[in-house]
Design a protein around this motif. Structure first.
Motif, PDB file in Angstrom:
ATOM      1  N   PHE A 178       0.803  -1.238   0.000  1.00 29.92           N
ATOM      2  CA  PHE A 178       0.000   0.000   0.000  1.00 29.92           C
ATOM      3  C   PHE A 178       0.829   1.278   0.000  1.00 29.92           C
ATOM      4  O   PHE A 178       0.285   2.373   0.043  1.00 29.92           O
ATOM      5  CB  PHE A 178      -0.944   0.003   1.214  1.00 29.92           C
ATOM      6  CG  PHE A 178      -1.867  -1.175   1.240  1.00 29.92           C
ATOM      7  CD1 PHE A 178      -2.933  -1.258   0.350  1.00 29.92           C
ATOM      8  CD2 PHE A 178      -1.668  -2.209   2.140  1.00 29.92           C
ATOM      9  CE1 PHE A 178      -3.781  -2.349   0.371  1.00 29.92           C
ATOM     10  CE2 PHE A 178      -2.515  -3.304   2.160  1.00 29.92           C
ATOM     11  CZ  PHE A 178      -3.570  -3.374   1.269  1.00 29.92           C
ATOM     12  N   ILE A 224       2.627   2.751   2.331  1.00 34.55           N
ATOM     13  CA  ILE A 224       2.461   3.586   3.511  1.00 34.55           C
ATOM     14  C   ILE A 224       3.804   3.623   4.232  1.00 34.55           C
ATOM     15  O   ILE A 224       4.468   2.602   4.363  1.00 34.55           O
ATOM     16  CB  ILE A 224       1.379   2.995   4.428  1.00 34.55           C
ATOM     17  CG1 ILE A 224       0.052   3.028   3.693  1.00 34.55           C
ATOM     18  CG2 ILE A 224       1.313   3.760   5.735  1.00 34.55           C
ATOM     19  CD1 ILE A 224      -0.887   1.985   4.163  1.00 34.55           C
ATOM     20  N   PRO A 260      -5.683   4.698   4.560  1.00 35.87           N
ATOM     21  CA  PRO A 260      -4.392   4.825   3.872  1.00 35.87           C
ATOM     22  C   PRO A 260      -4.422   4.120   2.520  1.00 35.87           C
ATOM     23  O   PRO A 260      -5.102   3.104   2.368  1.00 35.87           O
ATOM     24  CB  PRO A 260      -3.416   4.139   4.822  1.00 35.87           C
ATOM     25  CG  PRO A 260      -4.098   4.118   6.146  1.00 35.87           C
ATOM     26  CD  PRO A 260      -5.556   4.039   5.867  1.00 35.87           C
ATOM     27  N   GLY A 261      -3.684   4.669   1.598  1.00 31.51           N
ATOM     28  CA  GLY A 261      -3.652   4.084   0.266  1.00 31.51           C
ATOM     29  C   GLY A 261      -3.771   5.177  -0.774  1.00 31.51           C
ATOM     30  O   GLY A 261      -3.660   6.361  -0.451  1.00 31.51           O
ATOM     31  N   GLN A 288       1.515  13.039   5.727  1.00 29.28           N
ATOM     32  CA  GLN A 288       2.261  11.783   5.628  1.00 29.28           C
ATOM     33  C   GLN A 288       2.201  11.006   6.945  1.00 29.28           C
ATOM     34  O   GLN A 288       1.930   9.801   6.962  1.00 29.28           O
ATOM     35  CB  GLN A 288       3.709  12.111   5.285  1.00 29.28           C
ATOM     36  CG  GLN A 288       4.439  10.960   4.666  1.00 29.28           C
ATOM     37  CD  GLN A 288       5.776  11.425   4.112  1.00 29.28           C
ATOM     38  OE1 GLN A 288       6.568  12.063   4.812  1.00 29.28           O
ATOM     39  NE2 GLN A 288       6.016  11.135   2.854  1.00 29.28           N
ATOM     40  N   GLU A 342      -1.212   9.820   7.852  1.00 29.58           N
ATOM     41  CA  GLU A 342      -1.515   8.555   7.165  1.00 29.58           C
ATOM     42  C   GLU A 342      -0.928   7.380   7.943  1.00 29.58           C
ATOM     43  O   GLU A 342      -1.554   6.320   8.059  1.00 29.58           O
ATOM     44  CB  GLU A 342      -0.966   8.580   5.736  1.00 29.58           C
ATOM     45  CG  GLU A 342      -1.381   7.360   4.934  1.00 29.58           C
ATOM     46  CD  GLU A 342      -0.915   7.410   3.488  1.00 29.58           C
ATOM     47  OE1 GLU A 342      -0.073   8.266   3.169  1.00 29.58           O
ATOM     48  OE2 GLU A 342      -1.390   6.590   2.688  1.00 29.58           O
ATOM     49  N   LEU A 343       0.258   7.599   8.490  1.00 28.44           N
ATOM     50  CA  LEU A 343       0.879   6.552   9.310  1.00 28.44           C
ATOM     51  C   LEU A 343       0.003   6.242  10.519  1.00 28.44           C
ATOM     52  O   LEU A 343      -0.194   5.082  10.892  1.00 28.44           O
ATOM     53  CB  LEU A 343       2.270   7.002   9.740  1.00 28.44           C
ATOM     54  CG  LEU A 343       3.105   6.020  10.565  1.00 28.44           C
ATOM     55  CD1 LEU A 343       3.226   4.700   9.854  1.00 28.44           C
ATOM     56  CD2 LEU A 343       4.474   6.605  10.834  1.00 28.44           C
ATOM     57  N   CYS A 375      -2.872   4.260   9.354  1.00 26.35           N
ATOM     58  CA  CYS A 375      -2.417   2.909   9.026  1.00 26.35           C
ATOM     59  C   CYS A 375      -2.353   2.060  10.299  1.00 26.35           C
ATOM     60  O   CYS A 375      -2.878   0.945  10.358  1.00 26.35           O
ATOM     61  CB  CYS A 375      -1.061   2.988   8.348  1.00 26.35           C
ATOM     62  SG  CYS A 375      -0.380   1.386   7.973  1.00 26.35           S
TER      63      CYS A 375
END
Lengths: 532, 220
Positions: free
Chosen positions: A222, A224, B133-134, B145, B148-149, B152
């Motif tokens: 993905f 990430i 996320p993706g 960024q 998003e982590l 995730c």
């Protein structure tokens, strides 16, 4: 012969594939890991073939990367880690403690199937293009760089981890709850202590590598930023998590081997072990300290200097319980009535090679020296002395020692002694030159090298050929012995231990009458005549 | 063989000497398994802790987008399910009332289902907000960024937890059927007890997940 045993009780294929007998499951594992071992061995020989000359003449860089990666993955995860626990451990743990089976026989069978599924995933990765990340899967290369079958290989290792966990869980419960009457903890054979310590590592370490590799898969699939610094991750975190398992995994490989060697030394020196409780407790100490030293893989990765200092100190500390074992084995040999049977040759080889492997480990635990030899052949030689010179020697010694019990047949003694010597010589010829190569500065994982390194590399490759022969010999004569070997008596070595008090091969329920233990382990004749 | 199967312990497996040894071994096996589980979640908790301390701002803001109300309701639901689970174990231990055991087990299943349902609603919200996320991830706050982590890890940790819940509901369903058939009673209740241990463990994991993901240093 009219008596039935676990082998001749039923011959059908179903009786093997659906067996819940720990002894049969041990043989299922033995067959599968032997296949994996020879596959990993083929990769090793191809690596050594390429390194025969300084130039790239057999394979190119990309292929070479795949060769050492697949050699590592297969040998570490699919041979060494299951090797002794899943075969000898499976066979011997219930027998040594006087139980009829492991606590959870169906779980035991399930763990073999899980192993198979994991192995198939990894073999799929191997045969459809391979993996080139190194067995360590370092990020970010494994998550964004590598254009190879990383995910199938990681999935295979992830699945295989559950096989280890279930095996460890089964052993822990069995050793706690199913010992024969009178078999107290400090009457247990040392192999059981070692297996117990190994199981603890299985339980505590394996889930961490599983989740780490799952995250590698997530990042790869993905995009990430978990570990890739370019998209916000931290690659050092991956190394921490990876080595939190993978350093203890070294002790998963060596501890069972130490347990085997403790059995062999006492039997063939005909003495009770010097400092039984020290050897027993040192296994637990190694398992415990082994969890606190992972940072010594990262001295040059950019971890803090203080962390490195502490990890260096703790790595030195692991040498203490390891040395306790070596000194106690040596003291056990002192004034023993030593018989140089083939298993004993492996055990003695183990002591020497493990000592070299262990001492060079101290070189690598030293902060200054590690900077010089990091990622060189010095490291390669060091861990092969532990994993091959140590773990594999113990495994082969154990296979020979218990072969009569497992199969009911004796192996050919002279040929076995020759094979043990061939393995020992081949091993040293292969790996000792690598210490020098590394010290002179030859880095690992390159398929080409400067001309001045060729002599030592030729020696190493020649040694690898001898070593390969040394491994093929037992493969041949052990299979031969299944049909033509002399029938084994119940106790061919006059060894102590409950497993020798039942026929060879044992009946399905292991013991006709549940044994009752009244004395310590290892009462060999001529010593304090305690009645067992 | 007796007709009153429900009042008898299941036959002792061949490897055990007696029913007590069998029960002890099964119990220890479950505890050892839970230790493994702790380490399994522990890896994720470690990663979360490291990144939370590295990027406190981004994580705090991303945390602010989670729905506290739904999280709190879910916490209450899950604690309630632990109560009904404990009651099921207790009932099996002290009585032969098969209906009551099955009732408590079914209540646990329902509460587990409610938890998963609410979790599903939360996930759906995240999909609508493009916080999954993706490729389609979109985040309006600063430091997308690392936000998003956060998401995730949020999905991984709650997802792994939810997976455990689904497995638990499956186990409970089998147990409920067995209970109705009168398989459990004071002389044999190991499966109920061990599934109870597992269920409580999954509950406790959530007790850590909820504050870590929803409450600590939350910025909105």
């Amino acid at each position: 012969m009219s008596d039935t045993n676990y082998l001749n009780v039923d011959y059908g294929i179903r009786s093997w594939l659906l067996t819940v007998d720990h002894k049969r499951i041990a043989l299922l594992y033995l067959g599968s890991i032997t296949v994996m071992f020879f596959l990993g061995g083929v990769f090793a020989l191809m690596i050594r073939l390429e390194l025969l000359t300084p130039a790239a003449d057999v394979v190119q860089a990309d292929t070479y990367n795949k060769l050492f990666t697949m050699h590592g993955i297969i040998m570490v995860f699919f041979f060494l880690i299951p090797s002794i626990p899943a075969t000898l451990g499976n066979f011997l743990v219930p027998m040594m403690i006087g139980a009829r089976d492991l606590a959870f026989p169906r779980l035991n069978l399930a763990s073999w199937y899980i192993f198979l599924v994991g192995a198939l995933f990894t073999l799929w990765a191997v045969f459809t293009g391979g993996v080139d990340t190194g067995w360590t899967f370092y990020t970010p290369y494994s998550t964004v760089g590598a254009n190879t079958k990383v995910i199938p290989a990681a999935v295979g290792i992830f699945i295989n981890g559950f096989s280890s966990i279930l095996t460890g869980l089964n052993f822990i419960v069995t050793i706690h709850r199913m010992r024969a009457p009178g078999l107290t903890w400090f009457r247990l054979p040392l192999f059981i202590w070692a297996t117990y310590a190994t199981s603890v590592i299985f339980i505590l370490g394996t889930p961490v590598i599983a989740i780490t590799l799952a995250l590698v898969g997530v990042e790869r699939a993905f995009h990430i930023g978990i570990f890739d610094p370019a998209i916000g991750g931290d690659p050092i975190l991956f190394q921490h998590l990876f080595w939190f398992y993978s350093h203890p995994a070294v002790y998963i490989m060596i501890l069972p081997s130490m347990g085997v060697v403790s059995e062999l030394i006492t039997c063939f020196a005909r003495k009770s072990p010097f400092g039984y409780s020290f050897i027993a407790i040192s296994s637990l100490a190694i398992a415990f300290l082994g969890f606190l030293v992972w940072g010594h893989h990262m001295f040059v990765s950019g971890q803090s200097a203080y962390a490195s200092l502490i990890f260096s100190f703790l790595s030195f500390a692991v040498a203490i319980p390891s040395a306790v074992k070596v000194f106690n084995w040596t003291a056990t040999l002192y004034r023993g009535s030593i018989a140089f049977q083939a298993p004993m040759l492996y055990a003695l080889g183990f002591i020497g090679l493990f000592t070299i492997g262990g001492l060079t480990g101290l070189f690598l635990a030293s902060l200054g020296l590690d900077v010089h030899v990091h990622d060189t052949y010095f490291v390669v030689a060091h861990f092969h002395y532990i994993m091959v010179g140590g773990a594999l020697m113990g495994y082969l010694g154990g296979i020979h020692f218990w072969w009569p019990k497992i199969t009911g047949r004796m192996y050919p003694e002279t040929l076995s002694k020759i094979a043990a010597l061939v393995v020992f010589l081949g091993f040293n010829l292969t790996f000792f030159p690598q210490f020098i190569l590394g010290y002179l500065g030859m880095p690992r994982r390159y398929h080409v090298y400067p001309d001045e390194f060729q002599v030592l590399n030729v020696m190493s490759t020649a040694g690898a050929s001898v070593l390969g022969l040394g491994y093929l010999l037992p493969m041949g004569y052990l299979l031969w012995s299944l049909r033509y070997g002399a029938r084994a008596p119940a106790n061919p070595w006059q060894a102590t231990g409950l497993e020798w008090q039942t026929p060879s091969p044992p009946p399905t329920e292991n013991f006709v009458v549940t044994p009752i233990v009244t004395g310590p382990a290892y009462c060999y004749a001529g010593e304090e005549a305690e009645v067992v | 063989m007796s007709d009153h199967v429900g009042t008898l312990p299941a036959a002792t497996a061949h490897q055990f000497d007696d029913a007590v040894q069998q029960r002890d071994a099964s119990g220890l096996g479950m505890w050892v398994f839970l230790v493994t589980e702790i380490l399994f979640f522990g890896g994720l908790f470690t990663i979360y802790t490291v990144y939370r301390s590295l990027y406190p701002e981004a994580f705090g803001h991303a945390s602010g987008t989670l729905d506290i109300t739904l999280g709190a309701v879910n916490t209450a639901v899950l604690i309630g399910s632990s109560l009904t689970m404990a009651l099921a174990v207790h009932t099996a231990q002290v009585s032969r009332n098969r209906r009551l055991v099955a009732l408590f087990l079914c209540a646990t299943i329902v509460l587990g289902g409610v938890f998963l349902g609410i979790k599903g609603v939360e996930y759906a919200q995240k999909f609508h907000e493009h916080h999954v996320p993706g490729p389609s991830f979109h985040y309006s706050g600063a430091d997308a960024q690392h936000a998003e982590l956060f998401f995730c890890l949020y999905f991984l940790m709650t997802g792994l937890h939810a997976l455990h819940m689904v497995i638990g509901v499956g186990l409970l369903s089998v147990l409920a059927v067995m209970a109705l058939r009168g398989r459990f009673g004071p002389s044999y209740y190991t499966p109920v007890e061990l599934t109870g241990l597992y269920w409580h463990f999954v509950d406790i994991v959530w007790i850590f997940l909820f504050p870590l993901l929803y409450l600590v240093e939350r910025h909105s």
